[in-house]
Design an enzyme around this catalytic site. Structure first.
Site, mmCIF file in Angstrom:
data_model
loop_
_atom_site.group_PDB
_atom_site.id
_atom_site.type_symbol
_atom_site.label_atom_id
_atom_site.label_comp_id
_atom_site.label_asym_id
_atom_site.label_seq_id
_atom_site.Cartn_x
_atom_site.Cartn_y
_atom_site.Cartn_z
ATOM 1 N N GLU A 166 -11.055 -62.114 1.615
ATOM 2 C CA GLU A 166 -10.349 -63.298 1.121
ATOM 3 C C GLU A 166 -9.190 -63.738 1.993
ATOM 4 O OE1 GLU A 166 -9.567 -62.831 -3.031
ATOM 5 O OE2 GLU A 166 -11.708 -62.921 -3.458
ATOM 6 N N GLU A 269 -17.987 -58.860 -5.060
ATOM 7 C CA GLU A 269 -17.378 -58.613 -6.369
ATOM 8 C C GLU A 269 -18.124 -59.515 -7.343
ATOM 9 O OE1 GLU A 269 -13.188 -59.709 -6.390
ATOM 10 O OE2 GLU A 269 -12.658 -58.157 -4.947
#
Ligand code: NAG
Ligand code: NAG
Ligand code: NAG
Ligand code: NAG
Ligand code: NAG
Ligand code: NAG
Length: 557
Positions: A166, A269
């Site tokens: 990220e 995720e």
């Protein structure tokens, strides 16, 4: 004789270690993963990382953790948790940060013995990751990555090393060339130590233009040569779009978007908390492991084993007792056990029929992808150390935790340089324009010393110009200007090469399990207060929380 005996004994031991329970090697063929017997491999995993300490405040808008726990160095906790991981039938865990000075043998061997692979992020909180807003690709992060790789490359169950989590966000994609350079240099390093571990990146979810641009960019070939040399092997999407008992069509958009992707895609995720807080049904696994999703994706990592909080949400499924000797699982965990228990892997397509990847041209720049196809060079530590040894005005931090001070001081000196006809271009990097200052690849402390030395030099080399409130020390013996130091030390500024391990790294030993087949600062001028950015580094659990948050916002939108 004695030497020979020892040598034989240790080879016998090595033989034993590698032959008993060695996990099948997992490699990438085109866009899919296969074990060495040709069986298709899917990731059926869970995130395994204690949440770090989050200090909320105005300079931490994304509530990023500033510390981490190295769960893979905690032998007792691994022993405690292994039965739960086995109950889940997990074949992979994802860990977000490790301390390369610790011993990981016990956990890694226990996981391997249980058939569990590890997807390991190489990043650390704060300054241990490529920064979102002030990115660079330098010797400091490269060395950190290599130290971790050297500690983990001896285990047979490292599926992949992630070069970022990220880092790129919707609206801030200018760090992409630095991520790609990291993938390039880590690939060359892994090859040089004969490690076959795969290279991954975990992306925050977002608007499709952002998501597609990042995915395509990280697996393109800017050279036009159809090679994987700057590509990742595994694109991970931190995806929270499935909520509760959603319909299978929830994933239609994603499936369509990734239908023709060239390397492996999976969910790094998943597990939205928005619909059934605390009791997620995990029904997405009913569609994730069957066609048409198996044509596009290779499984995912459920989030999260340990407690992990974001505003109003708790993603954890197992809570350790206060003395850490036992762990209590919740209904969420039971549901995941039941859902993972139903999964059977579709062994299709066969490895022989999987087409090789093609690595096309990089996507063009636009508002959703501000990333040039020109990548920064491989950081050259000996060149940077050579420059550092010749500088006149050297940053001398008075504390060991100098990251914040460095940010402030870089802002100060970059604000002062224009007054003396200087600028910070040499220490700056810009991924949008693809321009990289000649010492932008160096450690942030060297970049700061470089800027200090420029100011000292352009101010007429007066001792009073090398002070910076007591943070700088004058080296009277150094006669070079910064420019002459650079020309003496940096012979090929754009060189791309296989980096070597830093002197204080553990010895590398290649193994790992996968392999691809087929083939400081940038305080620009104008008194910026830039390097606060270094502190912003998104990483590990830190970034994870922002990702989680981002995923939710996106879901709710
Ligand atoms: C329990 O484990 C956590 C995470 O590893 C650690 O931070 C904490 O200090 C441990 N507590 C005790 C009492 O050992
Ligand atoms: C790195 O820099 C050193 C010092 O200038 C130089 O000798 C070496 O050739 C460079 N390495 C590469 C691969 O460019
Ligand atoms: C992060 O900063 C600390 C000092 O604050 C330093 O010791 C460490 O080496 C830095 N890490 C990287 C990757 O630059
Ligand atoms: C540097 O230049 C700016 C603008 O020209 C000026 O405002 C500032 O006072 C100068 N600073 C110093 C320390 O000379
Ligand atoms: C990179 O350059 C572009 C174009 O000059 C500029 O708009 C942008 O702010 C720069 N980015 C950074 C991080 O300095
Ligand atoms: C160094 O710079 C920081 C940040 O500007 C400042 O707070 C500190 O007083 C300076 N001096 C020393 C010796 O740390």
């Amino acid at each position: 004789m004695k030497f020979n005996f020892a040598f034989l004994a240790s080879s016998a031991l090595l033989g034993l270690v590698t032959s008993v329970g060695a996990l099948p090697k997992v490699t990438r063929t085109g866009r899919y993963l296969y074990q060495d017997d040709g069986t298709r491999f899917y990731i059926k995993g869970i995130a395994y990382q204690t949440q770090g300490l989050i200090v909320s405040g105005p300079d931490n808008p994304l509530n990023q953790p500033s510390t981490f726990v190295d769960n893979l160095a905690d032998a007792a906790a691994c022993t405690r948790d292994l039965p739960n991981l086995q109950k889940l039938g997990a074949n992979a865990i994802r860990a977000y940060s490790v301390d390369s000075s610790q011993n990981h043998d016990s956990c890694m061997n226990a996981l391997s013995g249980a058939g569990i692979y590890v997807i390991l992020d190489l990043t650390l909180p704060l300054n241990g990751s490529i920064d979102t807003t002030q990115p660079s690709w330098g010797t400091n992060i490269l060395d950190q990555y290599i130290k971790t790789i050297n500690v983990f490359s001896k285990y047979d169950n490292v599926l992949a090393f992630n070069v970022g989590n990220e880092v790129l966000t919707n609206g801030a994609t200018n760090a992409a060339p630095f991520i790609k350079a990291a993938a390039r240099d880590i690939r060359a390093y892994l090859t040089s130590i004969s490690s076959s571990a795969l290279i991954g990146y975990a992306d925050i979810d977002g608007a499709s233009g952002f998501r597609d641009g990042v995915a395509e960019y990280l697996s393109c070939d800017p050279s036009g040569g159809n090679t994987d040399s700057t590509s990742i092997d595994l694109f991970g999407l931190n995806s929270y779009s499935w909520c509760g008992n959603a319909p299978a069509s929830t994933y239609d958009i994603l499936n369509a978007e990734f239908q023709n992707y060239n390397v492996v895609a999976y969910f790094s995720e998943f597990g939205s908390e928005n619909c059934n807080p605390g009791t997620r049904p995990w029904t997405e696994t009913d569609v994730m492991f069957v066609s048409p999703m198996t044509d596009v994706w290779s499984g995912g990592i459920a989030f999260s084993y340990f407690p992990a909080q974001s505003t109003n949400h708790e993603f954890g499924m197992a809570t350790p007792s206060s003395d850490n000797t036992t762990v209590t699982t919740n209904a969420d965990f039971d549901n995941l056990v039941a859902q993972y228990g139903k999964v059977s892997f579709v062994n299709s397509p066969t490895q022989a029929s999987a087409s090789a990847s093609s690595f096309g041209a990089c996507p063009s720049e636009g508002t959703s992808l501000e990333a040039a196809a020109t990548l920064p060079p491989t950081p050259n530590k000996s060149a940077c150390d050579c420059v550092a040894s010749r500088l006149s005005c050297v940053f001398t931090p008075s504390t060991s935790d100098y990251t914040d001070v460095m940010g402030v001081l870089t802002g100060v000196v970059c604000g002062l340089l224009p007054n003396v006809t200087g600028n910070c271009d040499d220490i700056s990097a810009n991924g949008t324009t693809g321009t990289y200052g000649i010492v932008a690849m160096c450690d942030p402390t060297i970049k700061l010393s470089y800027a200090f030395s420029q100011f000292y030099d352009l101010s007429g080399r007066k001792a009073t110009s090398c002070d910076f409130s007591g943070n700088a020390t004058l080296k009277v013996s150094a006669t070079d200007t910064p420019a002459s130091a650079v020309s003496a030390c940096i012979t090929s500024p754009s060189a791309v090469f296989a980096p070597s391990a830093p002197a204080n790294a553990s010895p590398a030993s290649g193994s790992g399990s996968g392999s691809g087949s087929d083939s400081g600062s940038s305080g620009k001028t104008g008194g910026a207060v830039p390097l606060i950015g270094e502190r912003n580094a998104l990483v590990g659990m830190l970034a994870m929380m922002s990702c989680v948050l981002g995923g939710m916002l996106w879901t709710l939108a």
